[in-house]
Motif scaffolding. Structure first.
Motif, PDB file in Angstrom:
ATOM      1  N   THR A 178      45.774  38.582  35.809  1.00 37.47           N
ATOM      2  CA  THR A 178      45.673  39.738  34.913  1.00 37.47           C
ATOM      3  C   THR A 178      44.667  39.468  33.800  1.00 37.47           C
ATOM      4  N   LYS A 179      44.733  38.282  33.196  1.00 39.66           N
ATOM      5  CA  LYS A 179      43.776  37.939  32.134  1.00 39.66           C
ATOM      6  C   LYS A 179      42.348  37.970  32.659  1.00 39.66           C
ATOM      7  N   THR A 223      41.201  39.631  35.233  1.00 39.11           N
ATOM      8  CA  THR A 223      40.836  41.007  35.568  1.00 39.11           C
ATOM      9  C   THR A 223      40.453  41.798  34.323  1.00 39.11           C
ATOM     10  N   LEU A 224      41.200  41.576  33.234  1.00 39.53           N
ATOM     11  CA  LEU A 224      40.962  42.341  32.014  1.00 39.53           C
ATOM     12  C   LEU A 224      39.922  41.716  31.094  1.00 39.53           C
ATOM     13  N   LEU A 270      49.890  36.174  35.658  1.00 38.23           N
ATOM     14  CA  LEU A 270      49.347  36.359  34.313  1.00 38.23           C
ATOM     15  C   LEU A 270      47.887  35.914  34.232  1.00 38.23           C
TER      16      LEU A 270
END
Length: 77
Positions: free
Chosen positions: A54-55, A57-58, A51
């Motif tokens: 992902t955070k 990366t985004l 997670l």
């Protein structure tokens, strides 16, 4: 992933004792894949790091409409 790649991944996870397969009782042509206890423990341990990645990366996409990205990507399946 294509079918051959997925099969290879599942075979390797099964060899490591992280997944197991069983016949689908409703469709004998399909296999059901499930996590073993060890696989579940590994997934729970890895989830917070996944997670966070992902955070990160985004993060550059933080703008109006960025919340729509997940649902839009889901449509590509």
């Amino acid at each position: 992933m294509d079918v051959a790649t997925i099969k290879g991944v599942i075979d390797r996870l099964t060899a490591r004792g992280l997944t197991e397969t069983s016949a689908d009782p409703e469709d004998g042509r399909r296999l059901l894949v499930s996590l073993t206890r060890a696989g579940q423990q590994m997934a729970e341990k890895a989830a917070p790091n996944a997670l966070a990645i992902t955070k990160e990366t985004l993060a550059p996409l933080r703008c109006e409409g960025a919340g729509d990205l997940g649902p839009l990507l889901s449509k590509l399946r």
